[in-house]
Design a protein around this motif. Structure first.
Motif, PDB file in Angstrom:
ATOM      1  N   ARG A  23      10.205  25.786  32.692  1.00 37.47           N
ATOM      2  CA  ARG A  23       9.906  25.043  33.959  1.00 37.47           C
ATOM      3  C   ARG A  23       8.162  24.968  33.943  1.00 37.47           C
ATOM      4  N   ALA A  24       7.681  26.258  33.416  1.00 36.23           N
ATOM      5  CA  ALA A  24       6.250  26.237  33.356  1.00 36.23           C
ATOM      6  C   ALA A  24       5.741  25.238  32.349  1.00 36.23           C
ATOM      7  N   ALA A  25       6.349  25.007  31.213  1.00 39.38           N
ATOM      8  CA  ALA A  25       5.853  23.999  30.019  1.00 39.38           C
ATOM      9  C   ALA A  25       6.014  22.665  30.746  1.00 39.38           C
ATOM     10  N   ALA A  26       7.055  22.357  31.397  1.00 35.94           N
ATOM     11  CA  ALA A  26       7.200  21.016  31.993  1.00 35.94           C
ATOM     12  C   ALA A  26       6.048  20.826  32.980  1.00 35.94           C
ATOM     13  N   GLY A  27       5.853  21.547  33.789  1.00 36.98           N
ATOM     14  CA  GLY A  27       4.600  21.477  34.864  1.00 36.98           C
ATOM     15  C   GLY A  27       3.311  21.493  34.482  1.00 36.98           C
ATOM     16  N   ALA A  28       3.155  22.071  33.012  1.00 36.53           N
ATOM     17  CA  ALA A  28       1.909  21.919  32.423  1.00 36.53           C
ATOM     18  C   ALA A  28       1.881  20.516  31.619  1.00 36.53           C
ATOM     19  N   GLY A  29       2.622  19.577  31.624  1.00 35.13           N
ATOM     20  CA  GLY A  29       2.717  18.407  30.957  1.00 35.13           C
ATOM     21  C   GLY A  29       2.999  18.257  29.525  1.00 35.13           C
ATOM     22  N   LEU A  30       3.724  19.491  28.815  1.00 34.50           N
ATOM     23  CA  LEU A  30       4.024  19.684  27.802  1.00 34.50           C
ATOM     24  C   LEU A  30       5.107  18.605  27.525  1.00 34.50           C
ATOM     25  N   ASP A  31       5.292  18.082  26.412  1.00 35.66           N
ATOM     26  CA  ASP A  31       6.293  17.196  25.667  1.00 35.66           C
ATOM     27  C   ASP A  31       7.168  18.039  25.083  1.00 35.66           C
ATOM     28  N   VAL A  32       6.847  19.015  24.130  1.00 40.47           N
ATOM     29  CA  VAL A  32       7.270  19.741  23.367  1.00 40.47           C
ATOM     30  C   VAL A  32       6.752  21.283  23.223  1.00 40.47           C
TER      31      VAL A  32
END
Length: 280
Positions: A23-32
């Motif tokens: 969830r944090a990765a998605a929130g940080a705008g990461l694609d991968v």
């Protein structure tokens, strides 16, 4: 396209659960994002189950290795986790973690550090590692930050309270990762503040043995070091990756603070045959 190929969860020494990390990765705008906990694949199932829509997960592991008496970390990506020989070696390292941590706590207590094994285990909430011992030392007021514990006075490599651990011979690790269909990348190869590092010329031996890449853009590499590593990667035809080495609250680095170029990521995926990225 933002690609971060080195993160940790509570399956090893991070502070975010695998699901929270996704969830944090998605929130940080990461694609991968790659989940690369130390010597384990225990967090992969939870991460996959919680994968947000649009985020791609690369499964991996950061293996504890040794070369000519020097400890190093090797990132293995998209390998078959059920390959028997590699799974057996991974378990040997994992099984060594508790007695090793207990021995370091005992040595620290002999040095007058008032921490207990019970508190270290509580802080870990799972697999115990040196960062959890360091956190207990911070809590006890012995040191000011987790990183201070990794000095020679305490639990850094060759430190007064350091205890060795089972580590894979790096050439064996490269061979096993490749045999399991994976891709291997030398993690933070010039992070000298952690202890002795493998001399850069020796990386040619690893490349000849089948190493696929080296982690160039990393918080422990200054601009001059990154330039030297990037040039070395070019000379040896190694993939130059970049990543945060995120550990949650245990370190100040943010997800996506260093990233891998899309063309490097695509080549890494193309080389793997033991697994494939999964997109939510």
């Amino acid at each position: 396209m933002l690609i971060d190929l080195h993160t940790h969860s509570t399956a090893s020494d991070g502070t975010d659960s695998p699901a929270a990390l996704m969830r944090a990765a998605a929130g940080a705008g990461l694609d991968v994002v790659a989940l690369t906990d130390h010597d384990t694949v225990a967090g992969h199932a939870e991460a996959l189950a919680a994968l947000p829509r649009g985020l791609t997960l690369v499964t991996g592991t950061e293996f504890s290795c040794r070369m000519d008496g020097i400890g190093l970390h090797l990132l293995g990506y998209l390998y078959d986790p059920d390959e028997p020989e590699l799974a057996r070696e991974r378990q040997l390292v994992r099984d060594d973690r508790v007695p090793r941590a207990q021995a370091m706590v005992a040595r620290l207590r002999e040095l007058g550090v008032d921490i207990t094994w019970e508190r270290v285990r509580e802080l870990a909430q799972g697999v115990v590692g040196r960062p959890h011992i360091a956190a207990a030392m911070v809590e006890a007021g012995v040191i000011g930050s987790v990183s201070d514990a990794f000095a020679p006075e305490w639990i850094g490599d060759d430190g007064r309270a350091h205890v060795g651990k089972h580590e894979l011979d790096v050439f064996t690790a490269i061979r096993l990762i490749k045999a399991a269909g994976g891709v291997s990348v030398f993690a933070h190869p010039a992070a000298a503040h952690r202890g002795a590092v493998v001399p850069l010329p020796a990386i040619a031996e690893l490349a000849a043995a089948g190493l696929d890449g080296i982690e160039v853009d990393h918080m422990d590499h200054d601009p001059a070091t990154r330039a030297a590593l990037r040039a070395l990667a070019g000379d040896l035809r190694l993939l130059p990756t970049g990543s945060s080495d995120y550990h949650g609250e245990r370190k100040t680095i943010r997800l996506g603070e260093h990233t891998t170029a899309p063309e490097v990521y695509e080549e890494l995926v193309d080389r793997a045959s033991g697994g494939a990225p999964v997109t939510g």
